[in-house]
Design an enzyme around this catalytic site. Sequence first.
Site, PDB file in Angstrom:
ATOM      1  N   LYS B  21      -3.004  -6.670  -9.370  1.00  0.00           N
ATOM      2  CA  LYS B  21      -2.936  -6.588  -7.771  1.00  0.00           C
ATOM      3  C   LYS B  21      -3.713  -5.077  -7.016  1.00  0.00           C
ATOM      4  O   LYS B  21      -3.955  -6.013  -5.444  1.00  0.00           O
ATOM      5  CB  LYS B  21      -1.399  -5.827  -8.572  1.00  0.00           C
ATOM      6  CG  LYS B  21      -0.121  -5.375  -6.974  1.00  0.00           C
ATOM      7  CD  LYS B  21       0.853  -4.317  -7.539  1.00  0.00           C
ATOM      8  CE  LYS B  21       2.189  -5.726  -7.759  1.00  0.00           C
ATOM      9  NZ  LYS B  21       2.330  -6.027  -6.390  1.00  0.00           N
ATOM     10  N   ARG B  90       3.374   1.081  -8.284  1.00  0.00           N
ATOM     11  CA  ARG B  90       3.833  -0.190  -8.333  1.00  0.00           C
ATOM     12  C   ARG B  90       2.944  -0.783 -10.221  1.00  0.00           C
ATOM     13  O   ARG B  90       1.245  -0.158  -9.712  1.00  0.00           O
ATOM     14  CB  ARG B  90       3.920  -1.826  -8.239  1.00  0.00           C
ATOM     15  CG  ARG B  90       4.784  -1.651  -7.006  1.00  0.00           C
ATOM     16  CD  ARG B  90       4.534  -3.370  -6.538  1.00  0.00           C
ATOM     17  NE  ARG B  90       5.316  -3.038  -4.681  1.00  0.00           N
ATOM     18  CZ  ARG B  90       6.389  -3.468  -4.610  1.00  0.00           C
ATOM     19  NH1 ARG B  90       6.597  -4.379  -5.470  1.00  0.00           N
ATOM     20  NH2 ARG B  90       6.467  -3.519  -3.278  1.00  0.00           N
ATOM     21  N   GLY B  99       6.562  -8.195 -14.687  1.00  0.00           N
ATOM     22  CA  GLY B  99       8.672  -7.729 -14.360  1.00  0.00           C
ATOM     23  C   GLY B  99       8.228  -7.060 -16.053  1.00  0.00           C
ATOM     24  O   GLY B  99       9.792  -6.380 -16.571  1.00  0.00           O
ATOM     25  N   MET B 101       6.610  -3.945 -16.981  1.00  0.00           N
ATOM     26  CA  MET B 101       6.360  -2.588 -16.469  1.00  0.00           C
ATOM     27  C   MET B 101       7.260  -2.408 -15.352  1.00  0.00           C
ATOM     28  O   MET B 101       7.557  -3.230 -14.461  1.00  0.00           O
ATOM     29  CB  MET B 101       4.686  -2.114 -16.033  1.00  0.00           C
ATOM     30  CG  MET B 101       4.141  -2.113 -17.591  1.00  0.00           C
ATOM     31  SD  MET B 101       1.955  -2.016 -17.735  1.00  0.00           S
ATOM     32  CE  MET B 101       1.772  -3.156 -16.203  1.00  0.00           C
ATOM     33  N   ARG B 329      -1.416 -15.166  -3.724  1.00  0.00           N
ATOM     34  CA  ARG B 329      -1.978 -14.832  -5.120  1.00  0.00           C
ATOM     35  C   ARG B 329      -1.844 -16.772  -4.891  1.00  0.00           C
ATOM     36  O   ARG B 329      -1.406 -17.725  -4.071  1.00  0.00           O
ATOM     37  CB  ARG B 329      -0.729 -14.782  -6.418  1.00  0.00           C
ATOM     38  CG  ARG B 329       0.451 -14.968  -6.284  1.00  0.00           C
ATOM     39  CD  ARG B 329       1.377 -14.701  -7.091  1.00  0.00           C
ATOM     40  NE  ARG B 329       3.108 -15.315  -6.510  1.00  0.00           N
ATOM     41  CZ  ARG B 329       3.836 -14.709  -6.683  1.00  0.00           C
ATOM     42  NH1 ARG B 329       4.045 -13.391  -7.856  1.00  0.00           N
ATOM     43  NH2 ARG B 329       5.301 -14.599  -6.300  1.00  0.00           N
ATOM     44  N   HIS B 445       6.979 -39.570 -37.803  1.00  0.00           N
ATOM     45  CA  HIS B 445       7.474 -41.097 -37.224  1.00  0.00           C
ATOM     46  C   HIS B 445       7.900 -41.288 -35.821  1.00  0.00           C
ATOM     47  O   HIS B 445       7.685 -41.659 -35.038  1.00  0.00           O
ATOM     48  CB  HIS B 445       8.076 -41.507 -38.346  1.00  0.00           C
ATOM     49  CG  HIS B 445       7.974 -43.193 -38.163  1.00  0.00           C
ATOM     50  ND1 HIS B 445       9.327 -43.567 -37.055  1.00  0.00           N
ATOM     51  CD2 HIS B 445       7.565 -44.322 -38.448  1.00  0.00           C
ATOM     52  CE1 HIS B 445       9.610 -45.033 -37.046  1.00  0.00           C
ATOM     53  NE2 HIS B 445       7.705 -45.462 -37.810  1.00  0.00           N
ATOM     54  N   SER B 752     -14.577 -40.891 -38.674  1.00  0.00           N
ATOM     55  CA  SER B 752     -12.668 -40.154 -37.760  1.00  0.00           C
ATOM     56  C   SER B 752     -11.815 -39.441 -38.219  1.00  0.00           C
ATOM     57  O   SER B 752     -11.625 -39.900 -39.782  1.00  0.00           O
ATOM     58  CB  SER B 752     -12.342 -42.244 -37.305  1.00  0.00           C
ATOM     59  OG  SER B 752     -10.945 -41.566 -36.509  1.00  0.00           O
ATOM     60  N   CYS B 819      -8.936 -39.421 -34.475  1.00  0.00           N
ATOM     61  CA  CYS B 819      -7.794 -40.041 -34.043  1.00  0.00           C
ATOM     62  C   CYS B 819      -6.440 -39.502 -34.223  1.00  0.00           C
ATOM     63  O   CYS B 819      -5.107 -40.623 -34.298  1.00  0.00           O
ATOM     64  CB  CYS B 819      -8.058 -41.184 -34.330  1.00  0.00           C
ATOM     65  SG  CYS B 819      -8.148 -41.397 -36.633  1.00  0.00           S
ATOM     66  N   TYR B 839     -16.252 -39.032 -30.146  1.00  0.00           N
ATOM     67  CA  TYR B 839     -15.530 -39.002 -29.073  1.00  0.00           C
ATOM     68  C   TYR B 839     -13.371 -38.619 -29.548  1.00  0.00           C
ATOM     69  O   TYR B 839     -13.765 -38.042 -30.967  1.00  0.00           O
ATOM     70  CB  TYR B 839     -14.714 -40.086 -29.269  1.00  0.00           C
ATOM     71  CG  TYR B 839     -14.220 -41.188 -30.455  1.00  0.00           C
ATOM     72  CD1 TYR B 839     -13.515 -41.684 -30.817  1.00  0.00           C
ATOM     73  CD2 TYR B 839     -15.232 -41.601 -31.011  1.00  0.00           C
ATOM     74  CE1 TYR B 839     -13.018 -41.387 -32.330  1.00  0.00           C
ATOM     75  CE2 TYR B 839     -15.421 -42.497 -32.142  1.00  0.00           C
ATOM     76  CZ  TYR B 839     -13.763 -42.286 -33.112  1.00  0.00           C
ATOM     77  OH  TYR B 839     -13.348 -42.778 -34.054  1.00  0.00           O
TER      78      TYR B 839
END
Lengths: 888, 888
Positions: B21, B90, B99, B101, B329, B445, B752, B819, B839
């Site tokens: 900040k 702040r 939120g 502190m 921001r 599954h 793989s 995979c 890959y």
Amino acid sequence: MKSIYSFHEGSASMKELLGGKGANLAEMTNLGLPVPPGFTITTETCNFYLEAGEYPENFPDELGAKLSELENKMGKKLGLSENPLLVSVRSGAKFSMPGMMDTVLNLGLNDETIKGLIKNTGNERFCYDSYRRFVQMFGDVVMGVDHDLFEEAMSELKEKKGVKLDTELTAEDLKELVKSYKKIVPNFPENPLVQMKLAIEAVFNSWNNKRATTYRNLNKIPHDIGTAVNIQAMVFGNMGDDSGTGVAFTRNPATGEKVFYGEFLMNAQGEDVVAGIRTPLYIAELEKNIPEIYKELFSIKDLLENHYRDMQDLEFTIEKGKLFILQTRNGKRTAKASLKIAVDMVAEKLITKEEALLRVNPSQLDNLLHPSVDPSCKYKVLAKGLPASPGAATGKVVFTADDACEWTGKGEKVVLVRKETSPEDIHGMNAALGILTSTGGNTSHAAVVCRGMGKCCVAGAGDIIVSAKDKKFKIGGTEVSEGDTITINGTTGEVILGEVKMTAPSLDEDFTELMSWADEVRVLKIRTNADTPKDARLAREFGAEGIGLCRTEHMFFEEDRIDLVREMIVTKDNPKAIEKALSKLLPIQKEDFIGIFEAMDGLPVTIRLLDPPLHEFLPKINDTEKIAELASQTDLTEKEIISIIDNLHEVNPMLGHRGCRLGIVYPEITAMQARAILEAGIECTKKGIKVIAEIEIPLVCDIKEFIAAKAIIEKVANELKPNFKYKIGTMIELPRACLTADKLAEEVDFMSMGTNDLTQATYGFSRDDSGRFLPRYLELGIIKDDPTATIDQEGVGSLMKMCVKLARQTKDDMEIGICGEHGGDPRSVEFCHQIGLDYVSCSPYRVPIARLAAAQIVLKEKTEEVARRDHGVIKKAASPKYFPAYNR
Amino acid sequence: MKSIYSFHEGSASMKELLGGKGANLAEMTNLGLPVPPGFTITTETCNFYLEAGEYPENFPDELGAKLSELENKMGKKLGLSENPLLVSVRSGAKFSMPGMMDTVLNLGLNDETIKGLIKNTGNERFCYDSYRRFVQMFGDVVMGVDHDLFEEAMSELKEKKGVKLDTELTAEDLKELVKSYKKIVPNFPENPLVQMKLAIEAVFNSWNNKRATTYRNLNKIPHDIGTAVNIQAMVFGNMGDDSGTGVAFTRNPATGEKVFYGEFLMNAQGEDVVAGIRTPLYIAELEKNIPEIYKELFSIKDLLENHYRDMQDLEFTIEKGKLFILQTRNGKRTAKASLKIAVDMVAEKLITKEEALLRVNPSQLDNLLHPSVDPSCKYKVLAKGLPASPGAATGKVVFTADDACEWTGKGEKVVLVRKETSPEDIHGMNAALGILTSTGGNTSHAAVVCRGMGKCCVAGAGDIIVSAKDKKFKIGGTEVSEGDTITINGTTGEVILGEVKMTAPSLDEDFTELMSWADEVRVLKIRTNADTPKDARLAREFGAEGIGLCRTEHMFFEEDRIDLVREMIVTKDNPKAIEKALSKLLPIQKEDFIGIFEAMDGLPVTIRLLDPPLHEFLPKINDTEKIAELASQTDLTEKEIISIIDNLHEVNPMLGHRGCRLGIVYPEITAMQARAILEAGIECTKKGIKVIAEIEIPLVCDIKEFIAAKAIIEKVANELKPNFKYKIGTMIELPRACLTADKLAEEVDFMSMGTNDLTQATYGFSRDDSGRFLPRYLELGIIKDDPTATIDQEGVGSLMKMCVKLARQTKDDMEIGICGEHGGDPRSVEFCHQIGLDYVSCSPYRVPIARLAAAQIVLKEKTEEVARRDHGVIKKAASPKYFPAYNR
């Protein structure tokens, strides 16, 4: 390159070049023993021949020279019809490969030399029998003729002559047979030099025959070392009443007693002794028959035993009153003999204690601790399973645990046959003499429990189809019903129909003495896996130095507490009800631990917190009776209990909600167990018992998991303020625990490797299911050793090494042991020593095996330079102690 | 040590010292924006204070000087009753901790300064409201007074005054309230300097409060970096009709459109905009109200967006006709907006393509590919499970696969609710809009199949008790029956009763464009897991560059072939019968492969041989109808079939007879599959299709196992002599395969990694059972990320690295991919790139995610020096390509 060595040119140390047999013949020759003379063609020559397809340049000259030397020594000549030299041509590699390669005997016979032999022996029948055997052997081995053809010719002749046995054939008949055989081997060389050349080549080539190659693969013998060829003058024990042949042991191979032991036959060949057609005489009879030969033989056996410093198995032949020694080797012996001979020889100052320790095969000790099938008896094997727990048992077949108890109650001896066993079968397993299962491996429930009980078990006999419902099992065409008698051999995995002769276990002073030597040598500590005070005491008698694994859940199954455990489980989600159930369990658990601490006074006790999935403790979903009982015990309805049981079902319980995962989700259970352990320890300490407790958190995969579980225990400890030493550590049984052992070491006080589960996870093999493919894998050679029996050094072992290395990076004195079933396997024990573990823990009956194996590896490291550093493991200082006397 | 920086002394790059900040306020100040002046006390000062318990020596002097500077700038003075300066105090750490502190507003008020404020604002009620809020906040935050006491005082007053709402209280009432509050805070300091000192200390101390510590633990923020404290002059939007306040976005955060977007309220405070008591106006209205302010704000928003080069979310206040910017921001945005803004900004030359690629969160792309719950709508969550497959679905609840089909057939939209799903449910899963299960994890599954289908799924919602029999499920007190409507959100794991507003999926040109940029950057190839030609084509449209995993068994479940598969299984031990069954399956399998080769023309296709345990294909043991059918199809009796099904039961099927263990015990099956693949390839090649086949042997644990399986395939290949390129490789899914990858590499053509199974084995977690404890583990923070969703780099990852390293030691160009389901998880994709894989392969719907993530890691490596070499992996040459234009 020198291709051929006369026997007197070699020595026992030249095995590489002359092969085992050649080196041994050379050694005996140089000892001045009456060995039939001969020479050895080197393994180098074999390799040269196999590679180049021809002999080294100077080979023919050398062979000629050595042959002349032999002929001169014998006063005979190859091919000389008056006084022919006959020789044997035998293979002999560096490592013994019995029966795998070729041998030719009686080489030198032909239609001319047979005459000289007849003249010399005066035994025409023997000569023609030798001749026809030679033609057959030469045809078969050297010329590659189908040996069935010889059988046919023999049969034809016997039919023609109207006789039934070979021995009924006369000299004339055999002469005729030689002629028939020669028609079968049309290229049979009459020239003995050609015979010899071809025989040598045949032996060389037999190095690469299929059975030799397979044998080498199986026994990890290199393929490039080749075989030597031994050519030795033949001597005959069947040249009359002043001839004979026999085998002898320098001590009794069955008992180990120091008596000259063996048997012989006069006027006979070696094969007659073996064939059993005539009954051989005890060696002592020889003293009466030919006292001077006996005396000579007796002094030779002493000389050989003193020279080789081990019990010898020797073969001798007497040819016309002259003694020849054909072979000597270290004699095979029973476990009992092995132990006695080793201990006796130390007393006789023949060998050192260290050597004695190396002489006994640790696996053999099993036979001393359990009844075993008499090795001399013959039987038919019905099926084969895994040799899951050693020993043997004969009993009537039963198919349920309850039946096992009932039948035993009536005084019957029973073998319990199950597809697989579960904790619910414990009472029946306890009652039965042995267990046979059709599925499951070496670390299946049946196997683990039986080894713990010292009870024999054959597991995973996959060909057996068990029908508990019909109370029978089938194997191939055979059906075995309840009450039928079978014998199971847990040492070999054999299942036998009917009864078999057994030998009883024996533990004597020799055993105690050898064990005490082992204890002086070994570095590795040996603990035991014991769940009850009784087991703990037994293991302590066997020499255990603590408990490496006390499975609290095994206590849960006992009659008086399973109901409370079930109550705990079904009320687990109701804080008040579970608190009530736990408060009833607490005093019982505490009593268990008091008993164990008392039994192990002064020794460490590793107690593992609840590990198995909860459903293992509950009744089966269709067991309405027990469910009703449980409902009456709690505030739950039967329907609710069924729903709880159903909800606890897991697809893969091995990978499910178990281990510390239970204690984290249900912290009350961990807290109760911690309280039981600590209160027991406090009480024992007050009574003057020295308590060393190691509280073990199972199945940890991450340090945060350990911290969470440890916090529950520490909260209890903060309240109770124990007055004794305790540690909080973890079981290492998941690959991830090994991979992150450096992190874990920041928090844990000790590590104990659960190599059973670690092996399962590393291979992805379930101990309960691998029976479907593991036997096939072993058969195909895909896996050489069952990794649940012997640590897989390449895979699982590399995780173990990683764990030790990482953990000791963080904490260099981290106590690390193993408590899997591998703790009682000699090769695994050696590996554990080599990677720097502090202890192995095994079932009580395997403690002696582990003690011996742990001593042997120390000695091997010294003598064979099996260096621990090869494994790259940091080991905290632990200089092995040796006997001061050990200084050869 | 300089402890305090005026805003104009800092910059955006000083986050470490000034906090996020503070740095941002400094940056805006230096941009010349109208930021209320102030100063920042550094994080260093905080750390000093927390450690030493006191301020640095020169701190009071510095604070005095900075305060004077601020007073001068504002023409106001702290504590001056005529013209008092009010400030906010702040917190502000380097990393945003919203939120967590403490904050104090309106500091400086006391019984004197209130008078000046009233004079300046002319609004007595507002002033007293501010004052009572300040006393309350100060009491609560700084003095630690129980905030319930303030509520009680407020309630008492309202009761006394007979009003219901705070807003109904008059200035007089509030004045009275201030008095009551001061009694609650007896030590309330009237001196503003004391107020400030105490407030600063309170903020410092709040760094170590419990919620801040927990937040840092959860977000892996270090605990030793401390917070800065920002002291800033208060400005008020409620000082009359020339005052106001609002929030604005530089572009539309929902659509991404380049329009000024936001809302404001005149004569109001920030909280009024949020509270929703008055309806705010659209920002465009401001132009009508105060055109000069709008113009100024408009140019500021352009300046900010250009400066930060990203869409900004800004807060502003107008005090008596003067505009102040309080915060800016990077604005939060929807997936759609994220994509559009990134692509637009490239067109506007505001950012580079590389930056655009880094601006889009790959995980967010999921929302574009599936319907999703409208983020603006409110609903009550009934239960939470694992977000197993993204998207959302609303439908009527059904409990069986058959019902799902039947209801769908009647035009209903349904959600299938099961305890767990099995391959037998496929038809119902296909029919349903979404799946909800009560057990099973991210790789169960249900989860795997749904991701493959692009269908939403919430798995392992453990609090739900499903009773398929009664056609209802229970959750807490709620009962949901068949036909009731629920909504499941597979992106969050939420289960909602009733219907919820959805947003539709959208794939537009922006998407296509961004993806094309990603493809230019990434090194990693992206393949897909596809089992059918349809999926293969879909994945290719999504940009897949091949199939990384084609699970042959998924084909087996289709209606027309499951019977043949069952026939194959039950006849497996009868060579003749299985041959017959296989001959019927062969042409069907072949057709499958032809379809897939056609769809993937020119791209590699990895086909995995049969993997799951055989029992998965068979009917349940109590399904008499299907068993009878199967009996009629074969020569077996129903009893025999039941016995076969029973015998195939496994205790831990995950670790049982599956993978290549099947094909080795039943080589006919492997041979049939090899034949189907090779014949399909030959046929396709003849038709001009370019076939690149990779035949994959699953679940290999040892090289000898691979050799045995490969031999079966090669025997078929030798017969068929394929006219196309094919490889034979293996799935790496067991720890032992990783540990022995150097050996495996001697024989395999490609590897793989099946990271699903590898994770299960490494952790000892079963995907089907981890639902019992994994949610609790995540809750307790024992495991931060579900390892089945994101690769566990520490454990599983270290095995993967080991595998890559060992394999490439043997074969430096070994093709290695993954995979598992991790292939579609951005962090896992990055890890795969970093350890040098070739890959990743994921379900079709996740291909775009993987493409983007693979591009991002290349860019991160360049910009953030996330060096691949850190992982110590040998990577074959692969120099990343960048856009030529990328040259900032």
